[in-house]
Design a protein around this motif. Structure first.
Motif, PDB file in Angstrom:
ATOM      1  N   GLU A   1       0.824  -1.207   0.000  1.00 10.83           N
ATOM      2  CA  GLU A   1       0.000   0.000   0.000  1.00 10.83           C
ATOM      3  C   GLU A   1       0.859   1.258   0.000  1.00 10.83           C
TER       4      GLU A   1
ATOM      5  N   ASP B   1       0.279   4.087  -2.717  1.00 10.63           N
ATOM      6  CA  ASP B   1      -0.003   5.460  -2.300  1.00 10.63           C
ATOM      7  C   ASP B   1       1.015   6.454  -2.848  1.00 10.63           C
TER       8      ASP B   1
ATOM      9  N   ARG C   1      -7.178  -1.356  -2.515  1.00 10.50           N
ATOM     10  CA  ARG C   1      -7.059  -0.085  -3.226  1.00 10.50           C
ATOM     11  C   ARG C   1      -7.769  -0.112  -4.591  1.00 10.50           C
TER      12      ARG C   1
END
Length: 337
Positions: A170, A174, A208
């Motif tokens: 992640e 990100d 996500r």
């Protein structure tokens, strides 16, 4: 200079030899005033208890064993240091051995003749199964590390590899990376740790809402630098194009990957961001320094040693404990320029 004896401490503190023994060995409670007098006499005379005699009297050796797959893997070397430090705090000496993941060697060190040399064993297994552990008839305590055997009649210490790997992936998502590879999958019976890290990688994409390219999951036989260098070369030659980020399942794989990226003329993190796992000392001094998942090795050591000590004491009949050590993501130059 004559070595101070128990009777010398007793005379200096004005108490009986039994009282000194109770204070030094923690056998029975004494008043704070008496304990302070005894401790002051111990310090003044430089008294050192005879640990060998004490252990023999209690039917113990005063030694614990730490058994790991590979001592030349820095994670295990750093973990060994933490275990030695923690065991010393309890008055124990640690003997360290490696198995190279060989099942016969793992069996010998927990249930063979050599197992009798130790009061307890901390084992990071690669080849043993639950069936193997069921054959163990020695009464000395055993603590298991890692994921190879998560459910057994023995205490188990681990980190949450799924959550840690999800956090690492992640982090890359990100940062805006869109083609993230995973390096180190081991889709075979003894590859539980790698499989959990692959699961975390997958979960991060799902969380996500990102599509997952299965061809970017690259297997490696071991978690060594050379494996990482080869796997990175495979990824850079991918027919669908190279990745713009890679999550490596340990720091050695990541360091091998960094080398290949350097020789190919690619910049880290500008062209390819790299995340490792283990937070070994080498990762802080690589060029660039390596973003990594940092398992709390000191806490792993503390939990494992404490469970052995508890089993040797008055908590020998407790149910097996499933203990979790914390982890955290440490961003460095390989992902954050």
């Amino acid at each position: 200079m004559t070595k101070a004896r128990l009777r010398d401490v007793a005379a200096r503190a004005g108490v009986s030899i039994r009282t000194v023994s109770n204070v030094v060995n923690g056998y029975a409670p004494v008043s704070d005033e008496t304990r302070l007098r005894v401790e002051a006499a111990v310090a003044e005379l430089g008294y050192r208890p005879n640990l060998l005699a004490r252990n023999l009297k209690r039917g113990r050796t005063g030694m614990l064993a730490l058994v790991v797959p590979e001592l030349d893997v820095p994670y295990f070397a750093e973990l060994a240091r933490a275990v030695v430090t923690e065991a010393r705090r309890h008055g124990y000496t640690v003997v360290i051995d490696q198995t190279d993941g060989e099942p016969d060697r793992e069996r010998e060190l927990i249930m063979g003749a050599s197992a009798a040399l130790f009061d307890g064993v901390i084992l990071s297994p690669l080849a043993l199964s639950q069936a193997d552990l069921a054959l163990r008839d020695t009464t000395s305590p055993l603590v298991l590390l890692g994921e190879r055997i998560a459910e057994s009649p023995y205490d188990h210490v681990a980190i949450d590899n799924v959550a840690a790997s999800r956090a690492a992936t992640e982090h890359l998502i990100d940062l805006g990376r869109t083609r993230i590879a995973a390096m180190g999958d081991q889709p075979y019976e003894t590859g539980e740790t790698a499989q959990l890290r692959t699961r975390g990688y997958r979960e991060a994409h799902a969380a996500r809402g990102r599509a997952l390219d299965e061809s970017l999951i690259v297997s490696t036989r071991r978690f060594h630098r050379s494996d990482g260098a080869r796997a990175m070369a495979t990824l850079l030659d991918h027919p669908g194009g190279p990745p713009d980020a890679v999550f490596c399942y340990n720091d050695l794989l990541a360091i091998g990957a960094l080398r290949t990226l350097l020789t190919r003329g690619l910049r880290v993190p500008e062209d390819v961001a790299v995340v490792g796992f283990d937070d070994i000392e080498e990762s802080r001094y690589s060029t660039p320094s390596l973003t990594t998942v940092s398992p709390d090795k000191e806490q792993i050591a503390r939990l494992a040693v404490d469970r052995l000590i508890a089993r040797l004491g008055d908590r020998s009949d407790e149910r097996p404990a499933e203990l979790w050590a914390p982890h955290r993501l440490v961003p460095r130059e390989s992902t954050v320029s």
